[in-house]
Design a protein around this motif. Structure first.
Motif, mmCIF file in Angstrom:
data_model
loop_
_atom_site.group_PDB
_atom_site.id
_atom_site.type_symbol
_atom_site.label_atom_id
_atom_site.label_comp_id
_atom_site.label_asym_id
_atom_site.label_seq_id
_atom_site.Cartn_x
_atom_site.Cartn_y
_atom_site.Cartn_z
ATOM 1 N N SER A 1 -1.221 3.142 -0.638
ATOM 2 C CA SER A 1 -0.187 3.005 0.659
ATOM 3 C C SER A 1 -1.020 2.028 1.733
ATOM 4 O O SER A 1 -0.283 1.588 2.390
ATOM 5 C CB SER A 1 -0.259 4.415 1.471
ATOM 6 N N PHE A 2 -2.089 1.714 1.185
ATOM 7 C CA PHE A 2 -2.862 0.797 2.343
ATOM 8 C C PHE A 2 -2.079 -0.551 2.293
ATOM 9 O O PHE A 2 -1.967 -1.041 3.416
ATOM 10 C CB PHE A 2 -4.238 0.224 1.503
ATOM 11 N N TYR A 3 -1.304 -0.994 1.138
ATOM 12 C CA TYR A 3 -0.772 -2.354 1.182
ATOM 13 C C TYR A 3 0.578 -2.182 1.940
ATOM 14 O O TYR A 3 1.194 -3.111 2.237
ATOM 15 C CB TYR A 3 -0.583 -2.904 0.079
ATOM 16 N N ASN A 4 0.948 -1.137 2.440
ATOM 17 C CA ASN A 4 2.240 -1.010 3.325
ATOM 18 C C ASN A 4 1.744 -1.495 4.622
ATOM 19 O O ASN A 4 2.731 -1.850 5.495
ATOM 20 C CB ASN A 4 2.806 0.407 3.299
ATOM 21 N N TYR A 5 0.455 -1.686 5.009
ATOM 22 C CA TYR A 5 0.073 -1.761 6.163
ATOM 23 C C TYR A 5 -0.830 -3.052 6.371
ATOM 24 O O TYR A 5 -0.523 -3.883 7.549
ATOM 25 C CB TYR A 5 -0.976 -0.713 6.960
ATOM 26 N N PHE A 6 -1.329 -3.401 5.566
ATOM 27 C CA PHE A 6 -2.382 -4.676 5.462
ATOM 28 C C PHE A 6 -2.285 -5.384 4.190
ATOM 29 O O PHE A 6 -2.163 -4.670 3.075
ATOM 30 C CB PHE A 6 -3.850 -4.402 5.676
ATOM 31 N N SER A 7 -2.644 -6.850 4.177
ATOM 32 C CA SER A 7 -2.347 -7.467 3.042
ATOM 33 C C SER A 7 -3.572 -7.513 2.372
ATOM 34 O O SER A 7 -3.949 -7.834 0.959
ATOM 35 C CB SER A 7 -1.783 -8.758 2.969
ATOM 36 N N SER A 8 -4.662 -7.320 2.984
ATOM 37 C CA SER A 8 -6.158 -7.080 2.541
ATOM 38 C C SER A 8 -7.220 -6.667 3.118
ATOM 39 O O SER A 8 -6.770 -6.253 4.422
ATOM 40 C CB SER A 8 -6.638 -8.780 2.223
#
Length: 197
Positions: free
Chosen positions: A41-48
């Motif tokens: 789910s991290f990549y729903n908010y940040f690209s890296s």
């Protein structure tokens, strides 16, 4: 679109993890686990991870309550001293082993990430400028002599503070922070004050 509240939870977890374990000691999985979210789910908010660290660094700066420097209910030098007292109290509250996240990032990732290096450099430059403005007001009010190099004084105070926190982090001892005031702040500014707290 992701719910903003979940993004805030990720940012809060990132800020805590980066401040406690540093950039290299904090992975995406650590942050999402601390936020109670699956790693994917991290990549729903940040690209890296780098983008997340930049946001955490920005939030850390907000938490330093720089608006205190503009509190004109206090004279300029008293206000400036109160700013560093607040930072010292925050170190005591969070634990001396955390140090300053800006300083931690400066020493840890300066050669790894141009974006983070630039953000840290910009943060220091902005902070020094804010301190310079308070010192300029102190000159206008007769608290400092007009012959002082205010930018040099401001950068000396900020750099001495960061060195103080690094030393305190290494020794695990808050005495270094307490000594900043009678040993550095008061002599450099000519400020006369009682106890730190």
């Amino acid at each position: 679109m992701p719910r903003p509240s979940l993004r805030e939870e990720v940012v809060a977890a990132a800020l805590d993890q980066f401040h406690l374990h540093g950039y290299n000691g904090s992975g995406v999985k650590d942050v999402t686990a601390a936020a109670g979210l699956p790693k994917g789910s991290f990549y729903n908010y940040f690209s890296s991870k780098e983008e997340m660290a930049l946001e955490a660094l920005r939030r850390y700066g907000i938490g330093r309550e720089f608006e205190r420097l503009h509190d004109r209910t206090l004279p300029p030098l008293a206000r400036l001293r109160a700013h560093f007292v607040f930072l010292g109290q925050d170190v005591a509250r969070l634990g001396v082993d955390r140090g300053c996240m800006i300083g931690n990032f400066a020493s840890e990732v300066a050669t790894q990430s141009p974006a983070l290096r630039e953000a840290v450099a910009a943060g220091f430059a902005w902070w020094i400028n804010e301190v310079t403005e308070v010192l300029r007001e102190a000159v206008q009010r007769g608290e400092l002599g007009p012959e002082r190099d205010l930018e040099l004084l401001a950068s000396s105070l900020v750099h001495a503070w960061e060195g103080t926190l690094l030393h305190a982090k290494v020794t695990g001892d808050m005495r270094t922070v307490d000594e900043f005031f009678p040993g550095v702040f008061d002599p450099l500014t000519g400020y006369s004050a009682g106890p730190v707290s």
